[in-house]
Design an enzyme around this catalytic site. Structure first.
Site, PDB file in Angstrom:
ATOM      1  N   ARG A   1       9.975  -0.607   7.695  1.00 44.03           N
ATOM      2  CA  ARG A   1      11.043   0.156   7.029  1.00 44.03           C
ATOM      3  C   ARG A   1      12.400  -0.507   7.153  1.00 44.03           C
ATOM      4  O   ARG A   1      13.394   0.031   6.672  1.00 44.03           O
ATOM      5  CB  ARG A   1      11.060   1.582   7.553  1.00 44.03           C
ATOM      6  CG  ARG A   1      11.212   1.639   9.062  1.00 44.03           C
ATOM      7  CD  ARG A   1      10.888   3.004   9.601  1.00 44.03           C
ATOM      8  NE  ARG A   1      11.634   4.058   8.954  1.00 44.03           N
ATOM      9  CZ  ARG A   1      11.889   5.236   9.524  1.00 44.03           C
ATOM     10  NH1 ARG A   1      11.458   5.488  10.751  1.00 44.03           N
ATOM     11  NH2 ARG A   1      12.555   6.166   8.888  1.00 44.03           N
TER      12      ARG A   1
ATOM     13  N   GLY B   1       3.184  -0.668   8.627  1.00 45.75           N
ATOM     14  CA  GLY B   1       4.370   0.035   8.167  1.00 45.75           C
ATOM     15  C   GLY B   1       5.629  -0.742   8.515  1.00 45.75           C
ATOM     16  O   GLY B   1       5.786  -1.203   9.644  1.00 45.75           O
TER      17      GLY B   1
ATOM     18  N   ARG C   1      -2.583  18.974  16.512  1.00 43.75           N
ATOM     19  CA  ARG C   1      -3.503  19.998  16.018  1.00 43.75           C
ATOM     20  C   ARG C   1      -4.929  19.702  16.456  1.00 43.75           C
ATOM     21  O   ARG C   1      -5.869  20.347  16.018  1.00 43.75           O
ATOM     22  CB  ARG C   1      -3.411  20.131  14.506  1.00 43.75           C
ATOM     23  CG  ARG C   1      -3.620  18.817  13.765  1.00 43.75           C
ATOM     24  CD  ARG C   1      -3.496  19.008  12.265  1.00 43.75           C
ATOM     25  NE  ARG C   1      -4.050  17.879  11.550  1.00 43.75           N
ATOM     26  CZ  ARG C   1      -3.388  17.122  10.696  1.00 43.75           C
ATOM     27  NH1 ARG C   1      -2.128  17.373  10.435  1.00 43.75           N
ATOM     28  NH2 ARG C   1      -3.992  16.121  10.082  1.00 43.75           N
TER      29      ARG C   1
ATOM     30  N   TYR D   1       2.856  10.176  -0.012  1.00 48.32           N
ATOM     31  CA  TYR D   1       4.014   9.781   0.779  1.00 48.32           C
ATOM     32  C   TYR D   1       5.311  10.227   0.101  1.00 48.32           C
ATOM     33  O   TYR D   1       5.766   9.627  -0.881  1.00 48.32           O
ATOM     34  CB  TYR D   1       4.031   8.255   1.012  1.00 48.32           C
ATOM     35  CG  TYR D   1       2.755   7.727   1.657  1.00 48.32           C
ATOM     36  CD1 TYR D   1       1.946   8.554   2.442  1.00 48.32           C
ATOM     37  CD2 TYR D   1       2.342   6.405   1.474  1.00 48.32           C
ATOM     38  CE1 TYR D   1       0.774   8.081   3.025  1.00 48.32           C
ATOM     39  CE2 TYR D   1       1.170   5.923   2.058  1.00 48.32           C
ATOM     40  CZ  TYR D   1       0.389   6.779   2.828  1.00 48.32           C
ATOM     41  OH  TYR D   1      -0.761   6.311   3.392  1.00 48.32           O
TER      42      TYR D   1
ATOM     43  N   GLN E   1     -10.222   1.784   3.801  1.00 50.67           N
ATOM     44  CA  GLN E   1      -8.995   1.715   4.606  1.00 50.67           C
ATOM     45  C   GLN E   1      -9.160   2.646   5.796  1.00 50.67           C
ATOM     46  O   GLN E   1      -9.436   3.844   5.636  1.00 50.67           O
ATOM     47  CB  GLN E   1      -7.804   2.128   3.736  1.00 50.67           C
ATOM     48  CG  GLN E   1      -6.493   1.786   4.379  1.00 50.67           C
ATOM     49  CD  GLN E   1      -5.274   2.148   3.561  1.00 50.67           C
ATOM     50  OE1 GLN E   1      -4.344   2.755   4.073  1.00 50.67           O
ATOM     51  NE2 GLN E   1      -5.238   1.784   2.301  1.00 50.67           N
TER      52      GLN E   1
ATOM     53  N   ASP F   1       0.844  -1.200   0.000  1.00 50.72           N
ATOM     54  CA  ASP F   1       0.000   0.000   0.000  1.00 50.72           C
ATOM     55  C   ASP F   1       0.875   1.244   0.000  1.00 50.72           C
ATOM     56  O   ASP F   1       1.773   1.383   0.828  1.00 50.72           O
ATOM     57  CB  ASP F   1      -0.884   0.008   1.256  1.00 50.72           C
ATOM     58  CG  ASP F   1      -1.750   1.264   1.320  1.00 50.72           C
ATOM     59  OD1 ASP F   1      -2.716   1.342   0.542  1.00 50.72           O
ATOM     60  OD2 ASP F   1      -1.455   2.171   2.119  1.00 50.72           O
TER      61      ASP F   1
ATOM     62  N   TYR G   1      -5.195   0.555   8.840  1.00 46.74           N
ATOM     63  CA  TYR G   1      -3.909   1.251   8.778  1.00 46.74           C
ATOM     64  C   TYR G   1      -3.418   1.658  10.169  1.00 46.74           C
ATOM     65  O   TYR G   1      -4.185   1.667  11.119  1.00 46.74           O
ATOM     66  CB  TYR G   1      -3.936   2.420   7.798  1.00 46.74           C
ATOM     67  CG  TYR G   1      -4.646   3.711   8.161  1.00 46.74           C
ATOM     68  CD1 TYR G   1      -4.179   4.563   9.150  1.00 46.74           C
ATOM     69  CD2 TYR G   1      -5.745   4.121   7.422  1.00 46.74           C
ATOM     70  CE1 TYR G   1      -4.795   5.780   9.420  1.00 46.74           C
ATOM     71  CE2 TYR G   1      -6.379   5.333   7.680  1.00 46.74           C
ATOM     72  CZ  TYR G   1      -5.895   6.166   8.689  1.00 46.74           C
ATOM     73  OH  TYR G   1      -6.505   7.364   8.950  1.00 46.74           O
TER      74      TYR G   1
END
Ligand SMILES: NC(=O)c1ccc[n+]([C@@H]2O[C@H](COP(=O)([O-])OP(=O)(O)OC[C@H]3O[C@@H](n4cnc5c(N)ncnc54)[C@H](OP(=O)(O)O)[C@@H]3O)[C@@H](O)[C@H]2O)c1
Length: 331
Positions: free
Chosen positions: A280, A278, A230, A58, A166, A53, A194
């Site tokens: 990496r 995720g 925020r 990104y 998603q 995905d 996600y």
């Protein structure tokens, strides 16, 4: 690896999918080395992951480029999911965004093309007709949405059926359980979860909220006194870290890592199709892929639910991880 049917298609995608946001190396994630990203994608593929995905958002296309480069020559083995930006919801922009993603991904078709966030300034009819046109031209194979709450999903269903929605979902973020998850289940729309580790919180890396880097301490879990938030809410740092410590205890008793436990819990939830996790680093891909084969006893699934109920209650039903209820991008 366990494979699951993506509702409305005849594809068998891996229950653990690789999410490519962190490959962008942005404000949230910090620097990322391209060679390491490519090695991670190859490790994921070797571990049986066939579902990737990404999004034009990104790294402004960088994550798509890296994915396309890494999987050159292996395209037929994988399913690509990508997304177009919120500001590209107009007919012509959807078409050109898709064409740019195709070039970056070095492919002639995107398997699942998703609306990243609903843009309420553009009629859904216009966006949907562009997606239908892309499908007719063979540039995409299926249409998905992301971040669609009940009102938006109900509206889009009058135009056609997205195969997936998603959504943010994990032990530490269960807002979708209130109403959008039940609707997706009722309509047989696949749910792709996600940030299943809540942007790396469920990895055992952080002992206290102060240890979490500011780029990651932006979600509604954290107090709005943290510099990059925020949402304007008090957050629930105490409840979140109390839950993390209890989850770690459960993982220790079972002899598994927190990551595998958290992913396996999600995969045990009715209505969940795949978790978009995720990764990496190559070792993360290997470890996380293995979660697909970890079947948790019902008592453990329930125990983890009880442990995280206080976080769920404090965060409430707003499924936006970053914006408070008043400015939620879900409706
Ligand atoms: N549709 C949307 O609006 C939307 C929004 C957000 C995300 N997404 C998708 O969902 C994907 C996943 O979400 P996410 O990236 O936010 O977060 P996540 O899956 O909750 O967390 C991933 C991060 O946790 C750390 N990690 C992963 N496995 C680990 C392991 N075995 N041991 C230790 N640390 C580990 C890694 O970061 P470190 O090593 O740096 O700690 C990794 O980047 C994204 O890549 C993207 O594709 C979609």
């Amino acid at each position: 690896m366990r494979y699951v049917n993506l509702p409305g298609t005849d594809w068998n995608v891996s229950a653990v999918a690789m999410g490519c946001w962190a490959l962008a190396g942005d404000q949230t994630w910090g620097p990322q080395d391209e060679a390491e990203s490519i090695a991670t994608i190859h490790a994921a593929l070797d571990a049986g992951i066939n579902f990737f995905d990404t999004a034009e958002l990104y790294g402004a296309g960088l994550a798509e480029e890296v994915l396309g480069k890494a999987l050159r020559g292996q395209r037929e083995k994988v399913f690509f999911a990508s997304k177009f930006n919120w500001e590209n919801a107009r007919y012509d922009k959807v078409i050109s965004a898709c064409e740019a993603s195709l070039r970056r991904l070095r492919t002639d078709v995107i398997d699942l093309y998703q609306i990243h966030w609903a843009n309420w300034d553009v009629p859904f009819e216009e966006t949907w007709s562009a997606l239908e046109e892309l499908k007719r031209q063979g540039k995409i194979r299926a249409i998905g949405v992301c971040n669609f709450g009940v009102q938006d999903l109900t509206a889009i269903l009058r135009l056609g059926k997205p195969v997936t929605n998603q959504l943010p979902y994990g032990l530490l973020f269960r807002a979708i359980e209130y109403d959008i998850l039940p609707l997706c289940r009722a309509k047989n729309i696949g749910v792709l979860c996600y940030s299943p580790l809540t942007i790396g919180l469920l990895t055992g890396k952080y002992r206290t909220p102060d240890e979490v880097p500011p780029g990651r301490a932006r979600t509604r879990h954290f107090s709005s006194t943290r510099p990059l938030t925020r949402h304007g809410e008090p957050g629930c740092e105490a409840e979140t870290f109390a839950a993390i410590h209890q989850i770690e205890e459960v993982a220790k008793q079972l002899g598994v890592t927190v990551v595998r436990l958290a992913l396996a819990w999600l995969l045990a939830q009715p209505g969940v199709t795949s978790v978009i996790n995720g990764m990496r680093r190559p070792h993360q891909a290997r470890e996380n892929a293995a979660a697909a084969d970890l079947a948790l006893p019902t008592e453990v699934v329930e125990q983890l639910r009880r442990i995280t109920d206080p976080v769920k209650e404090k965060l409430g039903p707003n499924p936006d991880m970053w914006e408070g209820s008043a400015r939620s991008r879900f409706r």
